[in-house]
Motif scaffolding. Structure first.
Motif, PDB file in Angstrom:
ATOM      1  N   GLY A  36      29.457  18.382 -19.604  1.00 53.82           N
ATOM      2  CA  GLY A  36      29.373  18.523 -18.157  1.00 53.82           C
ATOM      3  C   GLY A  36      29.035  19.933 -17.742  1.00 53.82           C
ATOM      4  N   PRO A  37      28.482  20.066 -16.543  1.00 56.07           N
ATOM      5  CA  PRO A  37      28.016  21.371 -16.061  1.00 56.07           C
ATOM      6  C   PRO A  37      29.118  22.410 -15.849  1.00 56.07           C
ATOM      7  CG  PRO A  37      27.808  19.698 -14.352  1.00 56.07           C
ATOM      8  CD  PRO A  37      28.231  18.994 -15.600  1.00 56.07           C
ATOM      9  N   GLY A  38      30.365  21.991 -15.668  1.00 53.33           N
ATOM     10  CA  GLY A  38      31.440  22.944 -15.427  1.00 53.33           C
ATOM     11  C   GLY A  38      32.122  23.454 -16.685  1.00 53.33           C
ATOM     12  N   THR A  39      31.617  23.079 -17.859  1.00 49.85           N
ATOM     13  CA  THR A  39      32.250  23.472 -19.114  1.00 49.85           C
ATOM     14  C   THR A  39      31.494  24.637 -19.749  1.00 49.85           C
ATOM     15  OG1 THR A  39      30.956  21.926 -20.448  1.00 49.85           O
ATOM     16  CG2 THR A  39      32.990  21.082 -19.480  1.00 49.85           C
ATOM     17  N   ARG A  40      32.140  25.327 -20.691  1.00 53.69           N
ATOM     18  CA  ARG A  40      31.483  26.486 -21.332  1.00 53.69           C
ATOM     19  C   ARG A  40      30.243  26.091 -22.126  1.00 53.69           C
ATOM     20  NH1 ARG A  40      34.819  30.288 -24.785  1.00 53.69           N
ATOM     21  NH2 ARG A  40      36.053  28.487 -25.358  1.00 53.69           N
ATOM     22  N   LEU A  41      30.301  24.949 -22.797  1.00 57.24           N
ATOM     23  CA  LEU A  41      29.131  24.512 -23.565  1.00 57.24           C
ATOM     24  C   LEU A  41      28.124  23.774 -22.693  1.00 57.24           C
ATOM     25  CD1 LEU A  41      30.589  23.258 -26.972  1.00 57.24           C
ATOM     26  CD2 LEU A  41      29.605  25.484 -26.404  1.00 57.24           C
ATOM     27  N   ALA A  42      28.590  23.151 -21.616  1.00 55.19           N
ATOM     28  CA  ALA A  42      27.731  22.409 -20.689  1.00 55.19           C
ATOM     29  C   ALA A  42      26.839  21.415 -21.422  1.00 55.19           C
ATOM     30  CB  ALA A  42      26.897  23.375 -19.840  1.00 55.19           C
ATOM     31  N   LEU A  43      27.438  20.649 -22.346  1.00 55.28           N
ATOM     32  CA  LEU A  43      26.666  19.669 -23.101  1.00 55.28           C
ATOM     33  C   LEU A  43      26.272  18.503 -22.200  1.00 55.28           C
ATOM     34  CD1 LEU A  43      28.654  19.528 -26.478  1.00 55.28           C
ATOM     35  CD2 LEU A  43      26.765  21.030 -25.829  1.00 55.28           C
ATOM     36  N   ASP A  44      25.099  17.923 -22.503  1.00 54.83           N
ATOM     37  CA  ASP A  44      24.592  16.800 -21.709  1.00 54.83           C
ATOM     38  C   ASP A  44      24.351  15.591 -22.608  1.00 54.83           C
ATOM     39  OD1 ASP A  44      22.221  17.333 -23.099  1.00 54.83           O
ATOM     40  OD2 ASP A  44      21.302  18.384 -21.423  1.00 54.83           O
ATOM     41  N   SER A  45      23.686  14.569 -22.072  1.00 56.30           N
ATOM     42  CA  SER A  45      23.494  13.325 -22.824  1.00 56.30           C
ATOM     43  C   SER A  45      22.624  13.529 -24.065  1.00 56.30           C
ATOM     44  CB  SER A  45      22.898  12.239 -21.928  1.00 56.30           C
ATOM     45  OG  SER A  45      21.683  12.679 -21.369  1.00 56.30           O
ATOM     46  N   LEU A  46      21.659  14.414 -24.010  1.00 57.94           N
ATOM     47  CA  LEU A  46      20.846  14.697 -25.202  1.00 57.94           C
ATOM     48  C   LEU A  46      21.714  15.349 -26.283  1.00 57.94           C
ATOM     49  CD1 LEU A  46      18.168  14.721 -26.674  1.00 57.94           C
ATOM     50  CD2 LEU A  46      17.619  16.858 -25.536  1.00 57.94           C
ATOM     51  N   ASP A  47      22.589  16.254 -25.865  1.00 62.73           N
ATOM     52  CA  ASP A  47      23.520  16.879 -26.809  1.00 62.73           C
ATOM     53  C   ASP A  47      24.436  15.819 -27.427  1.00 62.73           C
ATOM     54  OD1 ASP A  47      22.679  19.608 -26.407  1.00 62.73           O
ATOM     55  OD2 ASP A  47      23.758  19.579 -24.498  1.00 62.73           O
ATOM     56  N   ALA A  48      24.877  14.846 -26.613  1.00 64.69           N
ATOM     57  CA  ALA A  48      25.749  13.782 -27.119  1.00 64.69           C
ATOM     58  C   ALA A  48      25.031  12.990 -28.205  1.00 64.69           C
ATOM     59  CB  ALA A  48      26.179  12.850 -25.982  1.00 64.69           C
ATOM     60  N   LEU A  49      23.744  12.736 -28.006  1.00 67.33           N
ATOM     61  CA  LEU A  49      22.967  12.020 -29.014  1.00 67.33           C
ATOM     62  C   LEU A  49      22.872  12.844 -30.301  1.00 67.33           C
ATOM     63  CD1 LEU A  49      21.209   9.620 -29.778  1.00 67.33           C
ATOM     64  CD2 LEU A  49      19.273  10.829 -28.766  1.00 67.33           C
ATOM     65  N   GLN A  50      22.626  14.137 -30.164  1.00 60.50           N
ATOM     66  CA  GLN A  50      22.539  15.005 -31.344  1.00 60.50           C
ATOM     67  C   GLN A  50      23.871  15.064 -32.088  1.00 60.50           C
ATOM     68  OE1 GLN A  50      20.938  18.298 -28.968  1.00 60.50           O
ATOM     69  NE2 GLN A  50      19.169  18.330 -30.341  1.00 60.50           N
ATOM     70  N   VAL A  51      24.968  15.162 -31.347  1.00 55.53           N
ATOM     71  CA  VAL A  51      26.297  15.192 -31.963  1.00 55.53           C
ATOM     72  C   VAL A  51      26.573  13.859 -32.658  1.00 55.53           C
ATOM     73  CG1 VAL A  51      28.786  15.290 -31.487  1.00 55.53           C
ATOM     74  CG2 VAL A  51      27.240  16.946 -30.414  1.00 55.53           C
ATOM     75  N   SER A  52      26.241  12.749 -31.989  1.00 48.76           N
ATOM     76  CA  SER A  52      26.457  11.426 -32.593  1.00 48.76           C
ATOM     77  C   SER A  52      25.675  11.282 -33.890  1.00 48.76           C
ATOM     78  CB  SER A  52      26.030  10.319 -31.617  1.00 48.76           C
ATOM     79  OG  SER A  52      26.880  10.296 -30.513  1.00 48.76           O
ATOM     80  N   MET A  53      24.438  11.747 -33.911  1.00 50.87           N
ATOM     81  CA  MET A  53      23.628  11.658 -35.127  1.00 50.87           C
ATOM     82  C   MET A  53      24.211  12.539 -36.235  1.00 50.87           C
ATOM     83  SD  MET A  53      19.734  11.238 -33.550  1.00 50.87           S
ATOM     84  CE  MET A  53      19.313  12.849 -34.031  1.00 50.87           C
ATOM     85  N   ALA A  54      24.691  13.717 -35.880  1.00 49.73           N
ATOM     86  CA  ALA A  54      25.302  14.609 -36.874  1.00 49.73           C
ATOM     87  C   ALA A  54      26.587  13.997 -37.437  1.00 49.73           C
ATOM     88  CB  ALA A  54      25.592  15.973 -36.244  1.00 49.73           C
ATOM     89  N   LEU A  55      27.379  13.348 -36.580  1.00 47.35           N
ATOM     90  CA  LEU A  55      28.611  12.687 -37.030  1.00 47.35           C
ATOM     91  C   LEU A  55      28.293  11.538 -37.979  1.00 47.35           C
ATOM     92  CD1 LEU A  55      30.575  12.530 -33.673  1.00 47.35           C
ATOM     93  CD2 LEU A  55      31.206  13.855 -35.698  1.00 47.35           C
ATOM     94  N   GLN A  56      27.247  10.792 -37.663  1.00 48.31           N
ATOM     95  CA  GLN A  56      26.870   9.674 -38.519  1.00 48.31           C
ATOM     96  C   GLN A  56      26.400  10.182 -39.878  1.00 48.31           C
ATOM     97  OE1 GLN A  56      24.192   6.879 -36.725  1.00 48.31           O
ATOM     98  NE2 GLN A  56      23.935   5.726 -38.618  1.00 48.31           N
ATOM     99  N   LYS A  57      25.626  11.262 -39.861  1.00 51.71           N
ATOM    100  CA  LYS A  57      25.102  11.818 -41.111  1.00 51.71           C
ATOM    101  C   LYS A  57      26.219  12.385 -41.980  1.00 51.71           C
ATOM    102  CE  LYS A  57      21.580  15.043 -42.740  1.00 51.71           C
ATOM    103  NZ  LYS A  57      20.606  16.054 -42.327  1.00 51.71           N
TER     104      LYS A  57
END
Length: 88
Positions: A36-57
């Motif tokens: 979300g925009p109010g967080t330090r990392l401000a991760l978005d849906s594309l970031d969520a996809l990248q994190v999900s793929m990294a977790l799966q790998k």
């Protein structure tokens, strides 16, 4: 260091690597929101996809339900708890 603490450190590194982000200031806490925009990392849906793929790998974990995924990825602590529960 507990297994959960070690996993949190590992997951934090994985998330930062997958999203190519680096938080300013102190290290992320286990219960700090990361999306979300109010967080330090401000991760978005594309970031969520990248994190999900990294977790799966790395862990062979698939996050398929979008509501559940949002809850699991809310903070590193939730993600660590989910992984510890699915490994048990």
């Amino acid at each position: 260091m507990t297994p959960r603490d070690a996993l949190i450190a590992e997951l934090t590194a994985l998330i930062l690597d997958a999203t190519e982000k680096s938080p300013s200031g102190p290290a992320l806490s286990a219960d700090e929101p990361i999306f979300g925009p109010g967080t330090r990392l401000a991760l978005d849906s594309l970031d969520a996809l990248q994190v999900s793929m990294a977790l799966q790998k790395r862990y062979g974990v698939r996050l398929t339900d979008s509501k559940e995924t949002r809850r699991i990825l809310a903070c590193v602590g939730h993600l660590a708890d989910h992984l510890l529960k699915t490994r048990a």
